[in-house]
Design an enzyme around this catalytic site. Structure first.
Site, PDB file in Angstrom:
ATOM      1  N   ASP A 127       0.867  -1.173   0.000  1.00 41.81           N
ATOM      2  CA  ASP A 127       0.000   0.000   0.000  1.00 41.81           C
ATOM      3  C   ASP A 127       0.909   1.231   0.000  1.00 41.81           C
ATOM      4  O   ASP A 127       1.761   1.368   0.888  1.00 41.81           O
ATOM      5  CB  ASP A 127      -0.856  -0.038   1.271  1.00 41.81           C
ATOM      6  CG  ASP A 127      -1.806   1.136   1.345  1.00 41.81           C
ATOM      7  OD1 ASP A 127      -1.640   2.092   0.564  1.00 41.81           O
ATOM      8  OD2 ASP A 127      -2.706   1.095   2.206  1.00 41.81           O
ATOM      9  N   HIS A 181       0.228  17.828 -22.956  1.00 39.45           N
ATOM     10  CA  HIS A 181       0.729  17.467 -24.287  1.00 39.45           C
ATOM     11  C   HIS A 181       0.732  18.637 -25.281  1.00 39.45           C
ATOM     12  O   HIS A 181       1.728  18.890 -25.953  1.00 39.45           O
ATOM     13  CB  HIS A 181      -0.118  16.345 -24.890  1.00 39.45           C
ATOM     14  CG  HIS A 181      -0.214  15.119 -24.035  1.00 39.45           C
ATOM     15  ND1 HIS A 181       0.859  14.607 -23.349  1.00 39.45           N
ATOM     16  CD2 HIS A 181      -1.251  14.290 -23.758  1.00 39.45           C
ATOM     17  CE1 HIS A 181       0.474  13.507 -22.699  1.00 39.45           C
ATOM     18  NE2 HIS A 181      -0.801  13.306 -22.922  1.00 39.45           N
ATOM     19  N   GLU A 234      -9.399  13.036 -32.003  1.00 41.04           N
ATOM     20  CA  GLU A 234      -9.416  11.580 -31.898  1.00 41.04           C
ATOM     21  C   GLU A 234     -10.795  11.013 -32.232  1.00 41.04           C
ATOM     22  O   GLU A 234     -11.811  11.632 -31.903  1.00 41.04           O
ATOM     23  CB  GLU A 234      -9.087  11.149 -30.454  1.00 41.04           C
ATOM     24  CG  GLU A 234      -7.711  11.539 -29.974  1.00 41.04           C
ATOM     25  CD  GLU A 234      -7.443  11.041 -28.545  1.00 41.04           C
ATOM     26  OE1 GLU A 234      -8.311  11.224 -27.676  1.00 41.04           O
ATOM     27  OE2 GLU A 234      -6.377  10.456 -28.340  1.00 41.04           O
ATOM     28  N   LYS A 291       1.198  12.068 -15.654  1.00 39.98           N
ATOM     29  CA  LYS A 291       0.381  13.283 -15.668  1.00 39.98           C
ATOM     30  C   LYS A 291      -1.046  12.941 -15.230  1.00 39.98           C
ATOM     31  O   LYS A 291      -1.423  11.783 -15.316  1.00 39.98           O
ATOM     32  CB  LYS A 291       0.399  13.909 -17.048  1.00 39.98           C
ATOM     33  CG  LYS A 291      -0.160  13.005 -18.163  1.00 39.98           C
ATOM     34  CD  LYS A 291      -1.273  13.633 -18.902  1.00 39.98           C
ATOM     35  CE  LYS A 291      -2.401  12.675 -19.101  1.00 39.98           C
ATOM     36  NZ  LYS A 291      -3.155  12.764 -20.257  1.00 39.98           N
ATOM     37  N   HIS A 345       4.310  11.674 -22.342  1.00 38.20           N
ATOM     38  CA  HIS A 345       4.771  10.684 -23.329  1.00 38.20           C
ATOM     39  C   HIS A 345       4.825  11.264 -24.749  1.00 38.20           C
ATOM     40  O   HIS A 345       5.480  10.711 -25.612  1.00 38.20           O
ATOM     41  CB  HIS A 345       3.945   9.390 -23.273  1.00 38.20           C
ATOM     42  CG  HIS A 345       2.615   9.454 -23.958  1.00 38.20           C
ATOM     43  ND1 HIS A 345       1.526  10.078 -23.413  1.00 38.20           N
ATOM     44  CD2 HIS A 345       2.198   8.971 -25.152  1.00 38.20           C
ATOM     45  CE1 HIS A 345       0.507   9.977 -24.235  1.00 38.20           C
ATOM     46  NE2 HIS A 345       0.879   9.310 -25.307  1.00 38.20           N
TER      47      HIS A 345
HETATM   48  C1  BG6 Z   1      -3.181  10.457 -23.067  1.00 36.68           C
HETATM   49  C2  BG6 Z   1      -4.555  11.003 -22.796  1.00 36.68           C
HETATM   50  O1  BG6 Z   1      -2.223  11.090 -22.255  1.00 36.68           O
HETATM   51  O2  BG6 Z   1      -2.859  10.662 -24.433  1.00 36.68           O
HETATM   52  C3  BG6 Z   1      -5.568  10.324 -23.689  1.00 36.68           C
HETATM   53  O3  BG6 Z   1      -4.886  10.769 -21.428  1.00 36.68           O
HETATM   54  C4  BG6 Z   1      -5.162  10.463 -25.142  1.00 36.68           C
HETATM   55  O4  BG6 Z   1      -6.873  10.869 -23.475  1.00 36.68           O
HETATM   56  C5  BG6 Z   1      -3.731   9.979 -25.317  1.00 36.68           C
HETATM   57  O5  BG6 Z   1      -6.041   9.662 -25.908  1.00 36.68           O
HETATM   58  C6  BG6 Z   1      -3.219  10.225 -26.736  1.00 36.68           C
HETATM   59  O6  BG6 Z   1      -1.926   9.691 -26.879  1.00 36.68           O
HETATM   60  P1  BG6 Z   1      -1.705   8.252 -27.532  1.00 36.68           P
HETATM   61  O7  BG6 Z   1      -0.229   8.081 -27.567  1.00 36.68           O
HETATM   62  O8  BG6 Z   1      -2.376   7.253 -26.625  1.00 36.68           O
HETATM   63  O9  BG6 Z   1      -2.353   8.307 -28.867  1.00 36.68           O
END
Ligand code: BG6
Length: 455
Positions: free
Chosen positions: A84, A226, A202, A134, A164
């Protein structure tokens, strides 16, 4: 290179979908030594066999192309531990071992402050590193508190605030294209560029993520991190080197130059909307508010558009449009640089043409430049598009990100002051929206967005 990774939240979606596959990609490309170990910890209390079955299923599903050797190596390197994150004794046992450790907090952000305090009490070995997913904090005050707690735990250079997007090869290509080509730099300013569009549309919907997404929405899920990071890479001054200090100093300069939106600006410069039921391709998508786990009273947006201004010498006069949405008609993931029209057209009235556009396609990756060329006659201009091939990445984003953590290179993660500045940019928007200064529009799933959305 650190040889031990401990993931808290170790049997969650992030671990199965991205972290284990990321490690598999490192092994497959010869970057993970034989003595590497990864401890996946959480409160659930699985036995070894359940854990191995789960990990094997995740690899089969999310890393279908790896070799049998790699699959076996990751399953051998991975072990489960019940712990935990609020219990210092359990955490101390989990991180105990020879040498420094990389601790990955794949946890809901609300747990970060507690997790950092527990790690402090559990005594992280010297030289250890900490990775936080994040969103970093739930607002500006939360990010400031978290930064203070982290500063007591490890040096700033050992903190990896993950974004990322920065680990995507396509995003790094923004840097490569800008900084290695003289032909672009002389045009890279507001005298030549009218608008920069940073778009992440998306077709994906909520995908069972209500527990996280419904409390953040599109602005905090995508723009605060991002899309602002993409803006930094487009707009920053050329850094001296790509070392963590030089690169992050230049990015934070950009964030600091973004004009703070006032209540008067918000209705003109921001939009928010939420999807209702619709059809995407042949998929029937329920209304966002009918998804399990969504609280309609929260009025969470699934689409947002924000126009920002950068108050500095290079960019005064250029519009930066940041847009993202879920359940839209088509995926469009790119940074589009819209150049100004030429000052004079010597072709007579037939010679009008669209201004040049340079597009950095982020997913799928490509680079295109639209120019005008002579068509059938000298006064009949036509658009021509040049497309450059982009090398496919040798590692997925999470593979690269994990490699940077293990090697100790934080250049492509977010520094504490960057995270705070990014919150400063979005805080007035969050505040104005919470006071309903603009409506929450509606768009049917499978449409291009709320009425008036630019294609
Ligand atoms: C994430 C978001 O960090 O990035 C998502 O939380 C999003 O909502 C995603 O869809 C997009 O990145 P990837 O690499 O998953 O296409």
């Amino acid at each position: 290179m650190i040889r031990r990774l401990v993931i808290f939240g170790g049997t969650g979606d992030l671990t199965g979908r991205y972290l284990l596959p990321g490690l598999a990609a490192l092994h497959e490309t010869g970057r993970l030594g034989a003595d590497f170990e990864v401890v996946c910890a959480d409160r659930k209390g699985r036995d070894d066999e359940q854990f191995r079955t789960w990990a094997a299923t995740q690899l089969d599903q999310h890393s279908p192309d790896i070799s049998g050797d790699t699959r076996q190596a990751i399953l051998t390197a991975a072990r489960y531990r019940q712990a935990d994150i609020q219990d210092p004794a359990q955490v101390a046992e989990t991180i105990a071992g020879a040498g420094p450790v990389a601790v990955y907090l794949a946890l809901p952000p609300a747990l970060f402050p507690t997790a950092v305090r527990t790690l402090h009490a559990a005594h992280l070995p010297a030289g250890s590193r900490l990775v936080l997913e994040k969103p970093f904090g739930e607002d500006l005050a939360g990010a400031e508190t978290l930064n203070r707690l982290l500063a007591d735990l490890v040096p700033e250079q050992a903190v990896f605030r993950v974004d990322h997007f920065l680990a995507m090869t396509t995003v790094q290509n923004l840097l490569g294209s800008r900084l290695a080509n003289r032909v672009l730099e002389s045009l890279w300013n507001s005298a030549h560029i009218a608008e920069v569009e940073i778009i992440w549309d998306e077709t994906l919907t909520l995908e069972d993520r209500a527990g996280y997404y419904d409390s953040v929405g599109a602005l905090e899920d995508m723009v605060q991190n991002h899309l602002l990071q993409l803006l930094c890479l487009v707009a920053m001054e050329p850094p001296i080197t790509l070392s963590e200090r030089d690169l992050r100093d230049r990015k934070v300069d950009v964030l600091r130059s973004i004009r703070t939106l006032t209540d008067d600006d918000i209705p003109r410069r921001t939009r928010r909307a939420r999807y209702s039921a619709g059809v995407i391709g042949d998929r029937h998508v329920p209304s966002y508010t009918d998804e399990p786990g969504v609280d309609p009273q929260r009025r969470t947006e699934t689409f947002t558009e924000v126009h920002l201004t950068i108050d500095n010498w290079r960019w005064a006069g250029t519009n930066f449009l940041l847009r993202t949405g879920k359940a839209l008609a088509a995926d469009r993931k790119e940074v589009a640089i819209h150049f100004r029209p030429v000052p004079h057209m010597p072709f007579g009235h037939h010679g009008t043409t669209a201004p040049n556009v340079l597009r950095f396609g982020l997913d799928p990756e490509n680079l295109t430049l639209t120019l005008s060329a002579i068509g059938a006659a000298v006064d009949a201009l036509v658009p021509v598009t040049m497309t450059a091939p982009i090398h496919p990445p040798d590692l997925p984003a999470y593979g690269r990100l994990l490699l940077d953590v293990l090697l100790g290179n934080p250049a492509l993660s977010i520094r504490g002051d960057e995270a705070e500045e990014a919150w400063r940019v979005v805080t007035p928007i969050i505040s104005a929206w919470s006071r309903d200064l603009i409506p929450l529009d509606d768009y049917p799933a499978g449409s291009p967005g709320p009425a008036g959305t630019r294609r």
